[in-house]
Design a protein around this motif. Structure first.
Motif, short mmCIF file in Angstrom:
data_model
loop_
_atom_site.label_atom_id
_atom_site.label_comp_id
_atom_site.label_asym_id
_atom_site.label_seq_id
_atom_site.Cartn_x
_atom_site.Cartn_y
_atom_site.Cartn_z
N ILE A 1 0.82 -1.22 0.00
CA ILE A 1 0.00 0.00 0.00
C ILE A 1 0.85 1.26 0.00
O ILE A 1 1.84 1.36 0.72
N VAL A 2 0.45 2.23 -0.82
CA VAL A 2 1.03 3.57 -0.82
C VAL A 2 -0.02 4.49 -0.22
O VAL A 2 -1.15 4.56 -0.71
N GLN A 3 0.31 5.19 0.86
CA GLN A 3 -0.65 6.03 1.55
C GLN A 3 -1.26 7.06 0.61
O GLN A 3 -0.56 7.72 -0.14
N GLY A 4 -2.59 7.15 0.67
CA GLY A 4 -3.30 8.12 -0.16
C GLY A 4 -3.70 7.59 -1.53
O GLY A 4 -4.31 8.32 -2.31
N PHE A 5 -3.36 6.32 -1.83
CA PHE A 5 -3.67 5.74 -3.13
C PHE A 5 -4.32 4.38 -2.97
O PHE A 5 -3.98 3.62 -2.07
N ASP A 6 -5.27 4.08 -3.87
CA ASP A 6 -5.80 2.72 -3.96
C ASP A 6 -4.74 1.84 -4.60
O ASP A 6 -3.88 2.32 -5.35
N LEU A 7 -4.81 0.53 -4.34
CA LEU A 7 -3.90 -0.40 -4.98
C LEU A 7 -4.28 -0.58 -6.45
O LEU A 7 -5.45 -0.80 -6.77
N CYS A 8 -3.30 -0.48 -7.33
CA CYS A 8 -3.57 -0.57 -8.77
C CYS A 8 -4.17 -1.91 -9.15
O CYS A 8 -5.09 -1.98 -9.97
N TYR A 9 -3.66 -3.01 -8.58
CA TYR A 9 -4.13 -4.31 -9.00
C TYR A 9 -5.52 -4.63 -8.46
O TYR A 9 -6.13 -5.63 -8.86
N GLU A 10 -6.05 -3.77 -7.59
CA GLU A 10 -7.42 -3.93 -7.12
C GLU A 10 -8.38 -3.01 -7.87
O GLU A 10 -9.53 -2.85 -7.48
N GLY A 11 -7.90 -2.41 -8.93
CA GLY A 11 -8.76 -1.59 -9.76
C GLY A 11 -8.47 -0.11 -9.69
O GLY A 11 -8.53 0.61 -10.67
N GLY A 12 -8.13 0.38 -8.49
CA GLY A 12 -7.80 1.79 -8.34
C GLY A 12 -9.02 2.67 -8.59
O GLY A 12 -10.15 2.23 -8.65
N ALA A 13 -8.78 3.96 -8.75
CA ALA A 13 -9.83 4.93 -8.98
C ALA A 13 -9.37 5.88 -10.08
O ALA A 13 -8.27 5.76 -10.60
N ARG A 14 -10.23 6.83 -10.42
CA ARG A 14 -9.85 7.88 -11.37
C ARG A 14 -10.07 9.21 -10.69
O ARG A 14 -10.94 9.36 -9.84
N GLU A 15 -9.25 10.19 -11.03
CA GLU A 15 -9.39 11.52 -10.46
C GLU A 15 -9.52 12.54 -11.57
O GLU A 15 -8.97 12.39 -12.67
N GLU A 16 -10.27 13.59 -11.29
CA GLU A 16 -10.40 14.68 -12.25
C GLU A 16 -9.23 15.63 -12.05
O GLU A 16 -8.96 16.08 -10.94
N CYS A 17 -8.51 15.92 -13.10
CA CYS A 17 -7.34 16.78 -13.01
C CYS A 17 -7.76 18.23 -12.85
O CYS A 17 -8.56 18.75 -13.64
N ALA A 18 -7.21 18.88 -11.84
CA ALA A 18 -7.62 20.25 -11.53
C ALA A 18 -6.95 21.28 -12.44
O ALA A 18 -7.59 22.22 -12.92
N ALA A 19 -5.67 21.13 -12.69
CA ALA A 19 -4.93 22.12 -13.48
C ALA A 19 -5.18 21.96 -14.98
O ALA A 19 -5.38 20.84 -15.47
N ASP A 20 -5.18 23.09 -15.68
CA ASP A 20 -5.42 23.06 -17.14
C ASP A 20 -4.30 22.35 -17.89
O ASP A 20 -4.53 21.78 -18.95
N ASP A 21 -3.08 22.40 -17.36
CA ASP A 21 -1.94 21.81 -18.07
C ASP A 21 -1.63 20.39 -17.57
O ASP A 21 -0.54 19.88 -17.78
N SER A 22 -2.61 19.76 -16.93
CA SER A 22 -2.38 18.42 -16.37
C SER A 22 -2.28 17.37 -17.47
O SER A 22 -2.85 17.49 -18.55
N VAL A 23 -1.54 16.32 -17.15
CA VAL A 23 -1.46 15.12 -17.97
C VAL A 23 -1.62 13.92 -17.06
O VAL A 23 -1.47 14.02 -15.84
N CYS A 24 -1.95 12.79 -17.64
CA CYS A 24 -1.94 11.55 -16.87
C CYS A 24 -0.50 11.04 -16.82
O CYS A 24 0.19 11.06 -17.85
N ALA A 25 -0.06 10.62 -15.68
CA ALA A 25 1.32 10.18 -15.52
C ALA A 25 1.38 8.82 -14.84
O ALA A 25 0.55 8.48 -14.01
N LYS A 26 2.37 8.06 -15.26
CA LYS A 26 2.70 6.79 -14.61
C LYS A 26 4.19 6.81 -14.36
O LYS A 26 4.98 6.96 -15.29
N TYR A 27 4.59 6.72 -13.09
CA TYR A 27 6.03 6.75 -12.81
C TYR A 27 6.40 5.64 -11.84
O TYR A 27 5.60 5.20 -11.01
N GLN A 28 7.63 5.18 -12.01
CA GLN A 28 8.14 4.10 -11.17
C GLN A 28 9.50 4.51 -10.64
O GLN A 28 10.37 4.94 -11.40
N ILE A 29 9.67 4.40 -9.34
CA ILE A 29 10.90 4.82 -8.66
C ILE A 29 11.51 3.62 -7.94
O ILE A 29 10.81 2.87 -7.26
N THR A 30 12.80 3.43 -8.13
CA THR A 30 13.51 2.37 -7.41
C THR A 30 13.88 2.89 -6.03
O THR A 30 14.32 4.03 -5.88
#
Length: 241
Positions: free
Chosen positions: A55-84
């Motif tokens: 679990i990552v605090q503040g986020f649903d687990l991706c493999y359990e379906g997760g959720a969608r959020e409405e982007c507030a900023a006009d210049d928003s993009v959808c992002a997927k990032y992975q950090i080691t």
């Protein structure tokens, strides 16, 4: 009453459109490629990874379906990032004494709305100030991989088709950051595993062809953003039942 029903239908359609316009919002801590050290000695048999560890605090687990959020900023993009990252702390040994432990090569994967100008450096600077676990646990972040896509998309380059020759996609999901899908064949077609995935799985696990077939024959996976799909063949072409 009819007017009320029409209004309700319109609201449902609007909600669906809003969901489609948003971005996936989910996160997961991935241990599949990580190495565990206890008292600086590598542990050959890793413990079973509990759900809470993912679990990552503040986020649903991706493999359990997760959720969608409405982007507030006009210049928003959808992002997927992975950090080691490295996770370290202390655990009690058999005698009750605290010993150091360390996970190396853990992956923190998050999907969310971000500003279009965000970079990996921005993400690393921001994430280093956050706490994702209990007190006494330390995190060290290193490599970052960032993908961006338009709002309403999911930033997935590897996609599984709904249908294959002689068959169809029965299920799709994600586990430990890896996408997968299950396919079924229409009679009289026979399921045949992807030859590259099949050989690689046998080499990696040491299992026999029969065991490997039972494990992965119906499964599609991704490698380097490319889908590897099973095949549905005529019985005389498949040479198996």
């Amino acid at each position: 009453e009819d007017d009320t029903e029409d209004e309700d239908d319109t609201e449902d359609e609007d909600d669906t459109e809003d969901e489609e316009k948003g971005c996936p919002r989910c996160g997961e801590v991935i241990y599949s490629s990580a190495t565990l050290f206890v008292a600086d000695v590598e542990v050959e048999q890793k413990p079973e990874i509990e759900r809470d560890w993912r679990i990552v605090q503040g986020f649903d687990l991706c493999y359990e379906g997760g959720a969608r959020e409405e982007c507030a900023a006009d210049d928003s993009v959808c992002a997927k990032y992975q950090i080691t990252m490295s996770i370290s702390g202390k655990v009690p040994d058999e005698d009750g004494n605290d010993v150091d432990y360390r996970w190396e090569g853990v992956k923190l994967q998050i999907r969310e709305c971000l500003g279009s100008s965000y970079t990996c450096d921005d993400i690393l600077d921001e994430i280093s100030t956050k706490e994702y676990s209990e007190e006494g646990t330390e995190f060290t972040y290193s490599d970052c991989k960032l993908e961006k896509c338009d709002v309403g998309e999911d930033c997935e380059k590897c996609k599984f088709p709904d249908a294959i020759m002689g068959g169809y996609k029965a299920q799709e999901g994600e586990f430990e950051g890896e996408k997968y899908a299950y396919y079924m064949c229409f009679p009289p077609f026979v399921m045949t595993p992807n030859k590259h995935s099949f050989k690689g799985y046998m080499e990696q696990t040491g299992k026999t062809a029969q065991e490997a077939y039972m494990d992965i024959a119906y499964t599609a996976g991704c490698h380097e953003d490319k889908p590897y799909l099973p095949e549905c063949r005529q019985p005389h072409e498949a040479h198996h039942c």
